[in-house]
Scaffold this active site. Sequence first.
Site, PDB file in Angstrom:
ATOM      1  N   SER A   1       0.511  -0.716   0.230  1.00 12.81           N
ATOM      2  CA  SER A   1       0.122   0.192   0.459  1.00 12.81           C
ATOM      3  C   SER A   1       1.199   1.550  -0.135  1.00 12.81           C
ATOM      4  O   SER A   1       1.684   0.918  -0.071  1.00 12.81           O
ATOM      5  CB  SER A   1      -1.126   0.267   1.630  1.00 12.81           C
ATOM      6  OG  SER A   1      -1.992   1.698   1.110  1.00 12.81           O
TER       7      SER A   1
ATOM      8  N   THR B   1      -7.337   1.201   4.383  1.00 14.19           N
ATOM      9  CA  THR B   1      -7.028   0.580   5.874  1.00 14.19           C
ATOM     10  C   THR B   1      -7.275   0.115   7.016  1.00 14.19           C
ATOM     11  O   THR B   1      -8.147  -0.141   7.565  1.00 14.19           O
ATOM     12  CB  THR B   1      -4.974   0.465   6.639  1.00 14.19           C
ATOM     13  OG1 THR B   1      -4.414   0.469   5.000  1.00 14.19           O
ATOM     14  CG2 THR B   1      -4.496  -0.060   6.977  1.00 14.19           C
TER      15      THR B   1
ATOM     16  N   CYS C   1      -0.372  -6.183 -17.458  1.00 16.25           N
ATOM     17  CA  CYS C   1       0.559  -6.951 -16.033  1.00 16.25           C
ATOM     18  C   CYS C   1       1.025  -6.444 -16.052  1.00 16.25           C
ATOM     19  O   CYS C   1       2.529  -6.298 -16.719  1.00 16.25           O
ATOM     20  CB  CYS C   1       0.706  -8.417 -16.822  1.00 16.25           C
ATOM     21  SG  CYS C   1       1.612  -8.876 -15.549  1.00 16.25           S
TER      22      CYS C   1
ATOM     23  N   CYS D   1       4.135 -13.754 -11.212  1.00 20.14           N
ATOM     24  CA  CYS D   1       2.974 -12.930 -10.891  1.00 20.14           C
ATOM     25  C   CYS D   1       3.299 -12.750  -9.353  1.00 20.14           C
ATOM     26  O   CYS D   1       3.899 -13.203  -8.087  1.00 20.14           O
ATOM     27  CB  CYS D   1       1.968 -13.561 -10.529  1.00 20.14           C
ATOM     28  SG  CYS D   1       0.546 -13.805  -9.900  1.00 20.14           S
TER      29      CYS D   1
ATOM     30  N   CYS E   1      -5.321  -8.881 -13.842  1.00 16.86           N
ATOM     31  CA  CYS E   1      -5.569 -10.216 -15.431  1.00 16.86           C
ATOM     32  C   CYS E   1      -6.328 -10.437 -15.218  1.00 16.86           C
ATOM     33  O   CYS E   1      -7.251 -10.318 -16.039  1.00 16.86           O
ATOM     34  CB  CYS E   1      -4.295 -11.247 -15.231  1.00 16.86           C
ATOM     35  SG  CYS E   1      -3.266 -12.099 -14.354  1.00 16.86           S
TER      36      CYS E   1
END
Length: 621
Positions: free
Chosen positions: A119, A404, A565, A590, A596
Amino acid sequence: MFPACKSSKVCQCLRLVKGLRKKCLPPILHVSRLNSSTSSSPVPRITTHYTVYPRDKDPRWEGISMERFADEADVVIVGAGPAGLSAAIRLKQLASEQGIELRVCVVEKASQIGAHTLSGACLEPKSLQELFPDWKERGAPLHTPVTEDKFGILTEKHRIPVPLLPGLPMRNHGNYIVRLGHLVRWLGEQAEQLGVELYPGYAASEVLFHEDGSVKGVATNDVGIAKDGSPKEVFERGMELHAKITIFSEGCHGHLAKQLYKKFNLRENCDPQTYAIGLKELWIVDEKKWKPGKIEHTVGWPLDRHSYGGSFMYHLNEGEPLVAIGFVVGLDYQNPYLSPFREFQRWKHHPAIVPTLEGGHRIAYGARALNEGGFQSIPRLTFPGGLLVGCSPGFMNVPKIKGTHTAIKSGMLAAETIFQKITDENFHSETAGMHVPEYEENLKKSWIWKELYAVRNIRPSCHTALGVYGGMIYTGIFYWLLRGKEPWTLKHKGLDAHQLKPAKDCTPIEYPKPDSKISFDLLSSVALSGTNHEHDQPAHLTLMDDSVPVNRNLSIYDGPEQRFCPAGVYEYVPVETGDGLRLQINAQNCVHCKTCDIKDPSQNINWVVPEGGGGPAYNGM
C-alpha cells in the site's frame, strides 16, 4: 509460527506438509517459462490446473488418496491483512475480558505475515486507536507523522499547485506515513500474544459447505502437483479447517470471495466493483532532498483526462532517507496499448519529480490492485456460515486514497458481532453455518458507512467529458460545500473488463526506453519484489479456454494482457512450427496483484492460489 496449538492435528499436519515441501521439491528458480506442448488440438495446451481439468477425469490420478485431515475452530479467518488480523485480535480481546476460551485460526498465503501486503501508505489512525488505545506504548511502527501536504496537476513540463482546503478528503493532517507490511507484521505479533493461531504459508484454496449450503470452512491448497497437472511422489492433500463461522479477508478481488458472490448472489443489488492498479517503489534518496513527513499527490500527465489515476510521493522517517513513490491507474481505461508500468516509469522523469530521485537508488518494487467502487459497489456482506471484511468487499475511501482504517474497523465490527452471537446461549442458527446479518447492520450504523456515503459520487463524477478534472470540479463544488448530502447517487460505467476499445480504434503509445537510473525495465523491477514460486507446479493463472487469448484478445485488442500485467507474466511468442503467435504464461513472475483477472476483456483468466508461500516477498511495502 504455531502458538498455543503445538499438539493439535492441524499443526502437526501443516508442519509435515511444510517439511515435505522443503525436503523433496526441486530448488526454486526465479523466472520460469510455461512450456506449451502441442497436442492433437490445434491450440497449444496452456492450462493444466485441476480447477479447469478435474482430477476425477484424469487417469493419472487413479488410485491417489484424496482424503484430507480436518480440524475445527470457533472462527477461521482467511487472510492475515489489517482486517483479518484486527478481527482475530478483537475476538481474543473480548474472550479474554469475559474469561472464555475461543479458538481463532488465521490462514495466510504469504510465507510470512505482511509479505504480500502493499500500500502507499498514509494511515488515518482512528481505528487503530480503537483497537489498541495504547498502540504507541506497544511499539506500533507509526514513525512518520505527516508534516507537509501538497497536491498538484501535472502537465508535460509543469506542475500546477492545487490548495488543500480544510475539509477536503485529500488533506492528511493528523495522519501517519507507514510501511503497511510492517504494521501488518506488528498486528500479527499482537494477535499471537493474545493466543490467535497464525498459519502463514498456507493458502485457502477452496470453500467448504455443509449439506444445507452454508459455509463450513475452508481447505488449504494441495502440494506436490507437477506442472503438467499430474501427482508427484510427494503429493499431499491440504487441510480442512471447519468453523462456526468463517471470515473472508482476502484483500482486493479475493478468489474465494468471487465464488461466494456467485453462490449467494451477493452483488445483485450493487454496482459492479471497479478497480485500479497501484505500482510502488521504495527509494533511498540524497539526504539533502529528504523531508520526513512530506506527502505529495498529483494527477494529470502522463495520463490523459479520460484515464483516471495519479501519483504519490511519501517521505518516511525510519533512520535513512527513504521515499515511497507510486502510480495508480484506474482499470476502466480504454486504450489497450496503455501500460500502467510504463506510465509509472515515464512519470518519474517529470521535471517536478525527477529532482528528488536523481542521485538515489531504487530498493524495492511491487504492485497490487485496489478497489475503487466505493459505496455503490459494496455487496451484501453476510451469508450463512461467513462474512466479508476489509478490501475484499471494498471499503476503500477513493478520494482519500485510504482503506486501511476502514478495513481495521470492519474487522472489529465483525468480531464484536460474532462474539455476541457465539456467547449468546439463547442464539440458535437456522443453518449449520452461523449467519450473522447483524454485522452488516452494525457496519451501516458505523462511521465507515457515513464516510463512504459522503464521497460516493466523486469517483463516478470522473466519467464526464472533462474526465478526472470533472471529478475535481465536482469535489470542489458538491463535496466541499454539501459533504455528500446531494440527493443523487451517480453510477459507475460497468465492469472494467468491458471498457477496452478495439486496438484498431486506438492509437499505439510510444514509451521511451528506460535509462536504468530513474526508469527501469519490467524484469529488473520484478526481481526487486522477491517474487518466487515453486517451478514445477501448474500455472495458477488459469484460462477457461486456451484458444481465447490468440483468437480474441490478440486479434481484437492486440494482446492487452502483455501490457496491463505489472510483472511480465503474459507474453505472445512465435509458435514453434509455422506462422503465428501463442500466449506464454510466466507464472513464476506473478506478484499476486489480480489485475489480469480484473482487466482481461474476455474474462477468460481466473486467478487461483499457487502453492502456499509462493508470490512476492515484500519487506514493508
